[in-house]
Scaffold this motif. Structure first.
Motif, short mmCIF file in Angstrom:
data_model
loop_
_atom_site.label_atom_id
_atom_site.label_comp_id
_atom_site.label_asym_id
_atom_site.label_seq_id
_atom_site.Cartn_x
_atom_site.Cartn_y
_atom_site.Cartn_z
N ARG A 277 -2.22 7.67 13.03
CA ARG A 277 -1.71 6.88 11.91
C ARG A 277 -1.36 7.79 10.73
NH1 ARG A 277 -3.63 1.22 12.92
NH2 ARG A 277 -4.53 1.44 14.98
N ILE A 278 -0.27 8.53 10.87
CA ILE A 278 0.11 9.45 9.80
C ILE A 278 1.22 8.84 8.94
CG2 ILE A 278 -0.56 11.51 11.08
CD1 ILE A 278 2.46 11.96 11.63
N GLY A 279 1.35 9.39 7.74
CA GLY A 279 2.42 8.94 6.84
C GLY A 279 2.31 7.47 6.50
N LEU A 280 1.11 6.99 6.29
CA LEU A 280 0.91 5.55 6.06
C LEU A 280 1.35 5.11 4.68
CD1 LEU A 280 -2.63 4.88 7.63
CD2 LEU A 280 -0.38 4.53 8.66
N GLY A 281 1.45 6.04 3.75
CA GLY A 281 1.68 5.65 2.36
C GLY A 281 0.37 5.17 1.76
N ARG A 282 0.41 4.91 0.45
CA ARG A 282 -0.85 4.47 -0.17
C ARG A 282 -0.58 3.62 -1.40
NH1 ARG A 282 -1.71 8.35 -4.27
NH2 ARG A 282 -0.29 10.10 -4.06
N GLY B 222 -2.36 3.44 -4.79
CA GLY B 222 -3.40 4.24 -5.45
C GLY B 222 -3.96 5.17 -4.39
N ALA B 223 -5.28 5.13 -4.20
CA ALA B 223 -5.88 5.93 -3.13
C ALA B 223 -6.17 5.08 -1.90
CB ALA B 223 -7.16 6.59 -3.64
N ALA B 224 -5.72 3.87 -1.87
CA ALA B 224 -6.05 2.95 -0.77
C ALA B 224 -4.90 2.81 0.21
CB ALA B 224 -6.43 1.59 -1.33
N LEU B 225 -5.19 2.19 1.36
CA LEU B 225 -4.13 1.81 2.28
C LEU B 225 -3.26 0.75 1.62
CD1 LEU B 225 -6.12 1.32 5.64
CD2 LEU B 225 -4.60 3.22 5.07
#
Lengths: 458, 251
Positions: B20-25, B27-30
């Protein structure tokens, strides 16, 4: 002989010290599976009451695992520092707890005491402590270690970047590594668990990590987590080995199951030291442990899993590691059933390891058949950060696609930095800033921009 | 740099790994979308662990093969997860008659994923049985709350020379219905795991196909009966499947 306590007019007897320790342990499935757990909640408190009255020095005269059959017991007793033990030599386990929590137990006092403590002593006192006690004492302890950066400094938390791939695909692993670097993860180590555990694969992976580290000039260390004998062979073949990895346990019999001995660990350490690859320090060992490993190897000698876990730390201490990691929720629900048990065990392991002087990290994790989810991991990582954990493990999106379990996500390391102001190792933080991956305030820059900076440089 | 790479530099990296790379965020969360995707994957894995096996459905899928159901000594899922030892013992009251000259005991164990068994056990056995022609097979034993070693106790009752246990593997987030096959020569109490051969990752998301799995299991079975052993002394070296591309076969 035996131990007893009377509660509410009822007298509870415990025939042996091992029985007493097991019965005093906060409930967990692994001790029940071994048939060692307290039968009732009241029996558990009775055992804790009896344990509180036990002189700490008892553990120097009474071995839980026989000296004659176990090299770990011999290591513990033969290397015990009686002078350092002086501070607490006269105390009972209960008094030891009170002292640890008192202002007299300063950072300096705890550091001086560490060589005078045995694993059994720290396990015993942990059984009398609540989660908050484990955090409060661990937070006072300072342990530093160093290789290409300095880990364990106040106000900082390290992270292992774990870019595993089910087929050890080099491009796939590189992609996950870049993803982690964009989140500022990887100061403790960039470490791969190989899917195929042999020397050619491990060497190929190690060379890939070395290329990547050198290309970006990252002040960190890399590791392929293969068996210690493979790493020794790789060093002999001239592979770029930074750290020697090995799983270890708290009895000689369980270590036999891992195919490892104290002599092998020392040999491997000497081999890694001979390469002289560290720049700011020479801690070259990376060790992993976890409650339940001795029972699963049928090598527990009737001793509870938490005490045996603490004994594994004696093995770690002997080789001055850079990193020790308790893989707390990986072993499965037959040892730690749910989030509550995993959280408790994580805090115990961290406390015991740190009190013994180890650079103690944690893989905050669970499997899909445990009664746990990411909410439990949120709680444990936040508590661990409060307790001053040396480093945490992180994988892309919390999903390890090779080992099939869930750990922390790269995001979670960013959360601990943003919400609690915890920082990466100074050398690594400088690199992140130099590369433009974090701002001066330590916050991550926009992810796409960060990735482009790394990809543009590749 | 193309516009797409500028927008999403992970676009080309994603093809290199199922991670699961490059998920974006946020803030610091999913982000909300990736957080829900993760929860969905975890929910599926948990359901796979806890969902009971649909035994009538499995029997219908296995027809015309004869079946027998048994339960381990673990009475329910909660006990099963805490007590691996009980999952390796037969429940009280299980009657399995000795079979004169039985070569192979066939066992389906729910293990940690009834979904895996439901989806893949019957097609694997239908592909396997013709390949075991000439050998005397037991009825197919459907075992619930069962671990791999329960097959030893079952095979011992039959007096079988070898056991084949198809078992639901521990679900991951990506694949929740992966089937494993364990082949054990001289099955009985006290057999060590190192004395078994295992074929794992039988599933439909890039795993072994039913036909290829059956081919490998049959190869190991015949070699094991010839060499009188399984485990570390027997390396799986089945040849590639003959004929058309196995991926193209209906399964």
């Amino acid at each position: 002989m035996g131990y007893r306590a009377t509660l509410g007019g009822e007298t509870f007897r415990f025939d042996t010290l091992a029985r007493l320790m097991a019965a005093a342990t906060p409930a967990r499935s692994g001790d029940a599976l071994a048939g060692l757990a307290a039968q009732t909640d009241v029996e558990r408190v009775a055992a804790q009451t009896a344990l509180a009255d036990l002189p700490v020095a008892t553990f120097l005269s009474e071995a839980l695992v026989p000296y004659e059959v176990c090299e770990v017991t011999r290591l513990i007793l033969d290397t015990h520092d009686h002078k350092a033990f002086g501070t607490v030599a006269h105390m009972t386990v209960g008094q030891f707890r009170d002292w640890l929590l008192s202002d007299a137990a300063t950072t300096r006092a705890l550091q001086a005491l560490a060589p005078g403590l045995t694993p059994e002593m720290v396990a015993a006192v942990s059984k009398l402590m609540r989660n908050r006690d484990l955090i409060a004492v661990a937070r006072k302890i300072r342990v530093t270690s160093a290789f290409r950066n300095s880990l364990g400094l106040p106000g900082r938390v390290g992270s292992r970047l774990q870019p595993n791939h089910p087929a050890d695909d080099l491009k796939g692993i590189a992609a996950s590594t870049l993803d982690g670097l964009v989140y500022g993860v990887g100061d403790a180590v960039i470490g791969i668990n190989p899917a195929t555990d042999n020397i050619p694969t491990a060497t190929e992976l190690l060379r890939m990590l070395e290329d990547l580290r050198c290309r970006y000039d990252i002040p960190t260390q890399t590791c392929v987590l293969t068996h210690v004998t493979n790493t020794i062979a790789m060093i002999e073949q001239g592979a770029p080995v930074d750290l020697v990895f090995q799983s270890v346990a708290g009895t000689q019999a369980a270590n036999d199951g891992f195919g490892v001995s104290l002599a092998m660990l020392h040999e491997a350490r000497d081999a890694a030291l001979s390469l002289g690859r560290g720049t700011v320090g020479q801690n070259v060992m990376y060790l992993e442990t976890g409650q339940g490993s001795a029972l699963s190897a049928d090598a527990h000698h009737g001793v509870d899993q938490q005490t045996l876990e603490a004994r594994a730390y004696a093995v770690c201490r002997a080789v001055e590691p850079l990193l020790v990691n308790t893989v707390v929720g990986f072993i499965g629900p037959e040892y730690l059933f749910d989030g509550k048990e995993i959280i408790r065990a994580g805090l115990e392991d961290h406390f015991c390891g740190k009190l013994l002087g180890l650079p103690m990290g944690c893989d905050v994790c669970y499997t899909n058949h445990a009664e746990a989810d990411q909410n439990d991991m949120d709680v444990l990582m936040t508590l661990m950060a409060g307790a001053g954990v040396h480093f945490l493990i992180a994988v892309p999106g919390a999903d390890d696609i090779m080992l099939n379990y869930q750990s922390l996500s790269f995001h979670d390391i960013a959360y601990l930095r943003n919400s609690f102001g915890l920082r990466a190792a100074p050398e690594f933080e400088d690199w992140l800033e130099r590369f433009g991956l974090i701002t001066e305030s330590g916050h991550l820059i926009d992810g796409a921009t960060g990735a482009q900076r790394l990809l543009g440089a590749s | 740099m193309s516009d797409e790479v500028a927008r999403d530099p992970f676009a080309r990296l994603r093809a290199a790994t199922p991670a699961r790379i490059g998920l974006g965020r946020s803030g610091a969360a999913l982000t909300t979308a990736t957080s829900l995707e993760f929860q969905y994957a975890h929910a599926r894995a948990r359901d796979a662990v806890h969902r009971p096996l649909d035994i009538p459905g499995l029997k219908a899928a296995l027809a015309p093969l004869e079946t027998v159901d048994v339960q381990s000594a673990a009475p329910d899922r909660q006990t099963y997860l805490r007590r691996p030892d009980l999952g390796r013992q037969l429940g009280s009251g299980v009657v399995l008659d000795s079979m004169e000259g039985c070569d192979v005991a066939l066992i389906i164990a729910d293990g940690l994923s009834a979904d895996a068994v439901q989806s893949h056990a019957a097609p694997v056995l239908h592909a396997l049985c013709p390949r075991l022609m000439g050998l005397r097979l037991s009825p197919v034993v459907i075992a619930t709350q069962a671990r791999v070693a329960l097959g030893d106790a079952i095979a011992e009752r039959f007096g079988a020379r070898l056991s084949i246990v198809l078992v639901g593997e521990r679900p991951g987030l990506t694949v929740a219905d992966s089937l494993g096959a364990y082949i054990t020569f001289a099955p009985g109490r006290g057999v060590r795991d190192s004395a078994r051969n295992c074929i794992s990752n039988i599933h439909g998301q890039g795993g072994l196909t039913h036909d290829l799995a059956a081919h490998k299991i049959a190869w190991i079975t015949r070699e094991a009966l010839r060499l009188q052993l399984t485990g570390t002394g027997l390396k799986e070296e089945a040849s590639a499947l003959p004929g058309p591309n196995p991926d193209a076969l209906p399964s």
